[in-house]
Write a protein that holds these residues in place. Structure first.
Motif, short mmCIF file in Angstrom:
data_model
loop_
_atom_site.label_atom_id
_atom_site.label_comp_id
_atom_site.label_asym_id
_atom_site.label_seq_id
_atom_site.Cartn_x
_atom_site.Cartn_y
_atom_site.Cartn_z
N LEU A 46 0.83 -1.20 0.00
CA LEU A 46 0.00 0.00 0.00
C LEU A 46 0.87 1.26 0.00
O LEU A 46 0.62 2.20 -0.76
CB LEU A 46 -0.92 0.02 1.23
N LEU A 47 1.89 1.27 0.84
CA LEU A 47 2.78 2.44 0.90
C LEU A 47 3.50 2.65 -0.43
O LEU A 47 3.60 3.78 -0.92
CB LEU A 47 3.79 2.27 2.04
N ARG A 48 3.98 1.58 -1.01
CA ARG A 48 4.68 1.70 -2.30
C ARG A 48 3.73 2.13 -3.41
O ARG A 48 4.13 2.88 -4.30
CB ARG A 48 5.38 0.39 -2.63
N VAL B 92 3.19 15.70 3.25
CA VAL B 92 4.34 14.92 2.82
C VAL B 92 4.57 13.84 3.87
O VAL B 92 4.80 14.14 5.04
CB VAL B 92 5.60 15.80 2.67
N GLU B 93 4.47 12.58 3.44
CA GLU B 93 4.66 11.46 4.35
C GLU B 93 5.96 10.75 4.01
O GLU B 93 6.19 10.35 2.88
CB GLU B 93 3.50 10.46 4.24
N PHE B 94 6.82 10.62 5.01
CA PHE B 94 8.06 9.85 4.86
C PHE B 94 7.85 8.51 5.58
O PHE B 94 7.44 8.48 6.74
CB PHE B 94 9.24 10.59 5.49
N ARG C 293 2.02 6.55 -7.09
CA ARG C 293 1.02 7.42 -7.71
C ARG C 293 1.05 8.86 -7.19
O ARG C 293 0.32 9.70 -7.68
CB ARG C 293 -0.37 6.81 -7.59
N SER C 294 1.88 9.13 -6.18
CA SER C 294 1.91 10.50 -5.67
C SER C 294 2.74 11.39 -6.60
O SER C 294 3.71 10.93 -7.20
CB SER C 294 2.47 10.54 -4.24
N VAL D 122 1.95 13.58 -0.88
CA VAL D 122 3.21 13.14 -1.44
C VAL D 122 3.79 12.12 -0.46
O VAL D 122 3.98 12.42 0.71
CB VAL D 122 4.20 14.32 -1.63
N VAL D 123 4.02 10.91 -0.94
CA VAL D 123 4.54 9.83 -0.11
C VAL D 123 5.94 9.49 -0.59
O VAL D 123 6.15 9.25 -1.79
CB VAL D 123 3.61 8.60 -0.18
#
Length: 200
Positions: free
Chosen positions: A87-89, A110-112, A94-95, A143-144
């Motif tokens: 899910l994270l990838r 922005v998620e790191f 797509r971000s 944005v991930v």
């Protein structure tokens, strides 16, 4: 040679004797039923009991719907991975780039994340849902970024990422509003997103 043994005659009850006589005198008549007669009997039984007909219709509907539902669940599972790291990838893939998200005129989250981060994985499902609710045509851009990728090292430094997960909330004016690290329940993240989009 041994002498033959004679068996003693036991007294037979009158009940057993009567049963034997009745069974011997009774004849059973057997006939065959044609398929047409069988269908007619089934139709009469169904007409006599509407509940039987309803149950049959339900079973037929279930038999038809089950494979269709199974196919839908199978393909929806493939379209939406349930593995948190996947899910994270997927969200990262797509971000938009940070520059593109900032140019949209909307506030940006922005998620790191990192593949070893348990809190990132625990939040992956709720973040995916929030991205669908607030992102896209919604009021916030997401944005991930994988904090371990060399390509993201400059952004890790710029946002001073010292813990994972790291969420940076950037206003539409490109100013950093706040940063939050660690696990956040979905309800808390929703409040943050509401506040960020209200102050856009």
């Amino acid at each position: 040679r041994e002498p033959e043994k004679t068996q003693e005659k036991r007294p037979v009850s009158s009940l057993i004797t009567n049963l034997g006589i009745q069974a011997a005198s009774r004849t059973v008549a057997r006939s065959t039923i044609s398929p047409a007669e069988m269908a007619e009997m089934a139709a009469k039984a169904a007409a006599a009991s509407p509940e039987i007909a309803r149950n049959r219709r339900q079973k037929i509907a279930l038999a038809v719907a089950s494979p269709v539902l199974a196919a839908v669940l199978f393909f929806s599972g493939r379209a939406m991975p349930s593995d948190p790291l996947s899910l994270l990838r997927t969200m990262e893939a797509r971000s938009p780039k940070l520059e593109v998200a900032l140019a949209s005129g909307k506030p940006v989250v922005v998620e790191f994340y990192a593949k070893w981060c348990g809190d990132c994985k625990a939040m992956a499902q709720s973040m995916t849902q929030l991205e669908k609710s607030y992102g896209g045509l919604g009021p916030v851009s997401f944005v991930v970024l994988d904090a371990e990728k060399d390509a993201n090292a400059a952004l890790v430094d710029r946002f001073r990422v010292d813990a994972i997960p790291h969420f940076a909330f950037v206003g539409a004016d490109h100013r950093l509003r706040t940063t939050i690290t660690g696990y956040l329940p979905k309800s808390v993240m929703e409040k943050q997103l509401d506040a960020l989009s209200a102050n856009a």
